[in-house]
Design a protein around this motif. Structure first.
Motif, PDB file in Angstrom:
ATOM      1  N   GLN A 257     -50.326  24.899 -15.119  1.00 36.49           N
ATOM      2  CA  GLN A 257     -50.606  25.635 -13.895  1.00 36.49           C
ATOM      3  C   GLN A 257     -49.339  26.227 -13.282  1.00 36.49           C
ATOM      4  OE1 GLN A 257     -51.733  21.690 -11.882  1.00 36.49           O
ATOM      5  NE2 GLN A 257     -50.815  22.826 -10.175  1.00 36.49           N
ATOM      6  N   ASP A 271     -55.871  27.992 -14.575  1.00 33.41           N
ATOM      7  CA  ASP A 271     -56.870  28.818 -13.898  1.00 33.41           C
ATOM      8  C   ASP A 271     -57.759  29.571 -14.880  1.00 33.41           C
ATOM      9  OD1 ASP A 271     -54.863  30.528 -14.744  1.00 33.41           O
ATOM     10  OD2 ASP A 271     -54.491  31.420 -12.761  1.00 33.41           O
ATOM     11  N   ASN A 307     -58.465  26.458  -7.562  1.00 31.82           N
ATOM     12  CA  ASN A 307     -59.166  26.316  -8.837  1.00 31.82           C
ATOM     13  C   ASN A 307     -60.601  25.830  -8.660  1.00 31.82           C
ATOM     14  OD1 ASN A 307     -57.454  26.668 -11.564  1.00 31.82           O
ATOM     15  ND2 ASN A 307     -56.088  26.142  -9.872  1.00 31.82           N
TER      16      ASN A 307
END
Length: 373
Positions: A257, A271, A307
């Protein structure tokens, strides 16, 4: 070097005193946090963070133009808004949790060690700084110091940068303490079991999701190709936890991430994976971030916030974030155990070769020889 320059270099720094009570000092460090969720505070914080050559490995003059001409003109306002989403009345979650962790580690060490010990929290960027933390340990009589960066997986941009900051401060001291540095604990059995236990407890309370995502902070892929072990250690951590939980290969996945810039980073990206899983028909997704020892912007706002929204927007029902180990008892026991192990041979840990100095007797002998300190 002139005498004036030498004097200035060491001026105001506490030196040796015969009446000091020698002790072990523990410096617990983490990445850092701005002083407030405001644009000016984020500009200061991001400048310190992003100007670190360990974080952004690029020619300095090119990066200076990009950082000051583009990044610091746009990113601070956006980052301040994100920090406001997780800020509490007590302040930054990372700082609040870090203080609890430091107290918990100290309490456990006091019951394990045979000599006095002190502990301080410090941040690589922002406050309290690593320099100030080391000075506080020195001023409390720490003659031996263990540095514990709360990064389970080693990366030059985190653990390596912390070492740089420690060295930058210690090279200015007249009397450099004995020193040990904990570089990683990604495969420590106690750490793996604490992660597994936190997942089991989450499942017991909320039910088990259809898939478990291990999301780690990303780094440019180039760092891996240049020899940084971070990617491999992340993979090992996740594999060991999955084995402890007896998960099939299809039941878990590693992602990365916090992508920054246009360079290719470690993949797959969290994501994009969350979106793809939702589009594939997955309805419940559990996400844990084993590289973060304490909840912070990247876990609370990015995973639990952004997310989770991505997952729902593309067909999923629930993304359940499994909290960081924070100040869990098993986490603090593990961290205190690491420090204890790294202090072996020193008098506070019962080292056989030396005993702790008696400050009163030492001072009396020194005065007899004419010393006034």
């Amino acid at each position: 070097m002139s005498q004036l320059t030498v004097k200035s270099l060491f001026e105001g720094r506490k030196g040796f005193r015969h009446d000091d009570q020698p002790r072990l000092g523990v410096l617990v460090t983490n990445l850092g946090t701005p002083d407030a969720p405001t644009t000016p505070a984020l500009r200061r914080y991001l400048h310190e963070f992003l100007w670190d050559p360990r974080v952004v490995e690029a020619p300095r003059w090119i990066w200076w133009l990009i950082l000051n001409g583009i990044v610091l003109r746009t990113r601070p306002k956006k980052s301040a808004a994100a920090y406001r989403e997780v800020w509490t009345e007590e302040g930054s979650p990372l700082l609040i949790i870090g203080r609890k962790q430091t107290r918990g580690i100290l309490e456990r060490l006091q019951s394990r060690l045979q000599g006095p010990v002190v502990a301080e929290l410090a941040m690589r960027y922002g406050n309290p700084s690593i320099a100030s933390g080391l000075r506080r340990l020195r001023d409390q009589g720490a003659e031996r110091i263990v540095v514990l960066p709360l990064y389970p997986q080693y990366s030059g941009s985190t653990t390596g940068s912390t070492f740089d900051a420690v060295a930058d401060e210690l090279k200015r001291w007249r009397w450099v303490p004995e020193f040990r540095f904990i570089g990683q604990y990604h495969d420590d059995e106690r750490y793996i079991e604490a992660l597994a236990a936190s997942i089991r407890e989450h499942w017991a309370e909320h039910g088990r999701g259809e898939k478990l995502l291990f999301s780690f902070h990303g780094t440019p892929r180039r760092y891996l190709l240049d020899g940084d072990p971070y990617h491999c250690q992340c993979q090992k951590t996740a594999r060991l936890v999955a084995e402890r939980l007896e998960l099939s290969d299809e039941a878990w996945q590693v992602t990365f991430q916090s992508l920054f810039g246009k360079e290719v980073w470690l993949q797959p990206y969290t994501d994009a994976t969350v979106e793809q899983l939702a589009r594939s028909g997955l309805k419940t997704l559990d996400v844990i971030c084993p590289g973060f020892s304490a909840d912070c912007l990247e876990t609370l706002e990015e995973i639990e916030g952004e997310n989770a929204e991505i997952f729902q927007e593309h067909g999923g029902d629930k993304l359940r974030y499994i909290k960081a180990l924070n100040d869990r008892d098993d986490h603090l026991e593990m961290l205190a155990g690491l420090v204890h192990e790294h202090s072996q041979g020193w008098p506070e840990a019962g080292g056989p070769a030396r005993t702790l100095r008696d400050p009163q007797a030492t001072q009396e002998r020194a005065r007899a020889l004419g010393s006034d300190v």
